[in-house]
Design an enzyme around this catalytic site. Sequence first.
Site, mmCIF file in Angstrom:
data_model
loop_
_atom_site.group_PDB
_atom_site.id
_atom_site.type_symbol
_atom_site.label_atom_id
_atom_site.label_comp_id
_atom_site.label_asym_id
_atom_site.label_seq_id
_atom_site.Cartn_x
_atom_site.Cartn_y
_atom_site.Cartn_z
ATOM 1 C CG ASP A 196 -0.311 -0.199 2.541
ATOM 2 O OD1 ASP A 196 0.832 0.250 2.739
ATOM 3 O OD2 ASP A 196 -0.942 -0.819 3.428
ATOM 4 C CG HIS A 231 4.415 -9.864 -0.738
ATOM 5 N ND1 HIS A 231 3.607 -10.278 0.283
ATOM 6 C CD2 HIS A 231 5.405 -10.808 -0.811
ATOM 7 C CE1 HIS A 231 4.061 -11.406 0.804
ATOM 8 N NE2 HIS A 231 5.158 -11.738 0.171
HETATM 9 P P1 NAD Z 1 -2.870 -11.422 7.262
HETATM 10 O O1 NAD Z 1 -4.223 -10.843 6.958
HETATM 11 O O2 NAD Z 1 -2.626 -12.857 6.986
HETATM 12 O O3 NAD Z 1 -2.601 -11.182 8.793
HETATM 13 C C1 NAD Z 1 -2.862 -9.947 9.381
HETATM 14 C C2 NAD Z 1 -2.446 -10.055 10.813
HETATM 15 O O4 NAD Z 1 -2.565 -8.759 11.368
HETATM 16 C C3 NAD Z 1 -3.291 -11.009 11.650
HETATM 17 O O5 NAD Z 1 -2.435 -11.851 12.392
HETATM 18 C C4 NAD Z 1 -4.086 -10.070 12.563
HETATM 19 O O6 NAD Z 1 -4.327 -10.640 13.838
HETATM 20 C C5 NAD Z 1 -3.141 -8.894 12.650
HETATM 21 N N1 NAD Z 1 -3.785 -7.598 12.937
HETATM 22 C C6 NAD Z 1 -5.054 -7.206 12.674
HETATM 23 N N2 NAD Z 1 -5.234 -5.943 13.056
HETATM 24 C C7 NAD Z 1 -4.051 -5.524 13.590
HETATM 25 C C8 NAD Z 1 -3.601 -4.313 14.162
HETATM 26 N N3 NAD Z 1 -4.421 -3.252 14.262
HETATM 27 N N4 NAD Z 1 -2.330 -4.231 14.604
HETATM 28 C C9 NAD Z 1 -1.493 -5.305 14.502
HETATM 29 N N5 NAD Z 1 -1.869 -6.481 13.976
HETATM 30 C C10 NAD Z 1 -3.121 -6.585 13.528
HETATM 31 O O7 NAD Z 1 -1.779 -10.479 6.559
HETATM 32 P P2 NAD Z 1 -0.276 -10.777 6.186
HETATM 33 O O8 NAD Z 1 0.369 -11.639 7.215
HETATM 34 O O9 NAD Z 1 0.348 -9.482 5.859
HETATM 35 O O10 NAD Z 1 -0.485 -11.635 4.878
HETATM 36 C C11 NAD Z 1 0.310 -11.435 3.922
HETATM 37 C C12 NAD Z 1 -0.334 -10.932 2.613
HETATM 38 O O11 NAD Z 1 -1.344 -9.938 2.648
HETATM 39 C C13 NAD Z 1 0.763 -10.316 1.870
HETATM 40 O O12 NAD Z 1 0.929 -11.035 0.688
HETATM 41 C C14 NAD Z 1 0.343 -8.874 1.556
HETATM 42 O O13 NAD Z 1 0.892 -8.492 0.320
HETATM 43 C C15 NAD Z 1 -1.130 -8.973 1.566
HETATM 44 N N6 NAD Z 1 -1.934 -7.786 1.890
HETATM 45 C C16 NAD Z 1 -1.422 -6.512 1.954
HETATM 46 C C17 NAD Z 1 -2.246 -5.436 2.331
HETATM 47 C C18 NAD Z 1 -1.678 -4.031 2.369
HETATM 48 O O14 NAD Z 1 -0.779 -3.695 1.593
HETATM 49 N N7 NAD Z 1 -2.163 -3.182 3.276
HETATM 50 C C19 NAD Z 1 -3.559 -5.665 2.675
HETATM 51 C C20 NAD Z 1 -4.059 -6.985 2.603
HETATM 52 C C21 NAD Z 1 -3.230 -8.028 2.210
#
Ligand code: NAD
Length: 232
Positions: free
Chosen positions: A100, A115
């Site tokens: 992002d 990524h």
């Molecule tokens: P995931 O969704 O698998 O895990 C998110 C984690 O964040 C969970 O363990 C959850 O408990 C935790 N979480 C939720 N709210 C939180 C907060 N306020 N503070 C701290 N932790 C919190 O995501 P991931 O592990 O990043 O999975 C990887 C994939 O998701 C990557 O490939 C990535 O590219 C992609 N992705 C990226 C975005 C982005 O760029 N913002 C958004 C969605 C997915």
Amino acid sequence: MQAPTGLLKPSSKVAVLTGAGVSAESGIPTFRSNGGYWNQHRFEDLATPEGFFSDPKFVWIWYEERRRAIAAARPNAGHEALAEMEKRVAAFTLITQNVDGLHDLAGSKNVIKLHGDIWTLRCLKCGRERVDRSELNDLPPFCACGGMLRPGVVWFGEMLPEGAMERATAAVRAADVLIVAGTSAQVYPAAGLITMARTVIEINPEATAFSDDATYSLRGTSAEILPQLLLD
Ligand code: NAD
């Protein structure tokens, strides 16, 4: 568990691994949470080369919706604390799975994007890349050379950007401490970095598969806890 005090010194070497959770408090849905992207869509359709080539317009409409949602989002206190941390310690590398760009907007400098980046467009014909945050009206978009553009993100089954994992591994091995924030650590090879670290501080409101092995596993959000690490 309380946030550890005294861990971050001016001489510290710090590596940080972030995931979608770090952007949750900026209003961007995480990957697997309720309301997250993959509860609403099949990742095979939207985040694989096969899905893209079978219907580029459909995939681009979804990416453009995400781009517009992200364009309206601002870095939160967690992103800002990491940008501040970089200024205070001897060595700092931020390794992110997020696409992002909110770490850049917060002011972080040494960022490895495992990524890719949703703002980068890459030509499938000439290979040229450009950063473009503008609204894309005609989808799929095309390059000046006539080739179709794709989002500059890493899809399932694709290689990570050249050298990214090597640089991330070197930073984690050299670090005194690895902070792991907002990731479920289920996507490899990023998750493998955690096992290479000497001291691990995990920040997550929920337990993960790595919580028991972390040196400190702190239950809370990244916007709450990352600023506390600066208070030593
Ligand atoms: P995931 O969704 O698998 O895990 C998110 C984690 O964040 C969970 O363990 C959850 O408990 C935790 N979480 C939720 N709210 C939180 C907060 N306020 N503070 C701290 N932790 C919190 O995501 P991931 O592990 O990043 O999975 C990887 C994939 O998701 C990557 O490939 C990535 O590219 C992609 N992705 C990226 C975005 C982005 O760029 N913002 C958004 C969605 C997915």
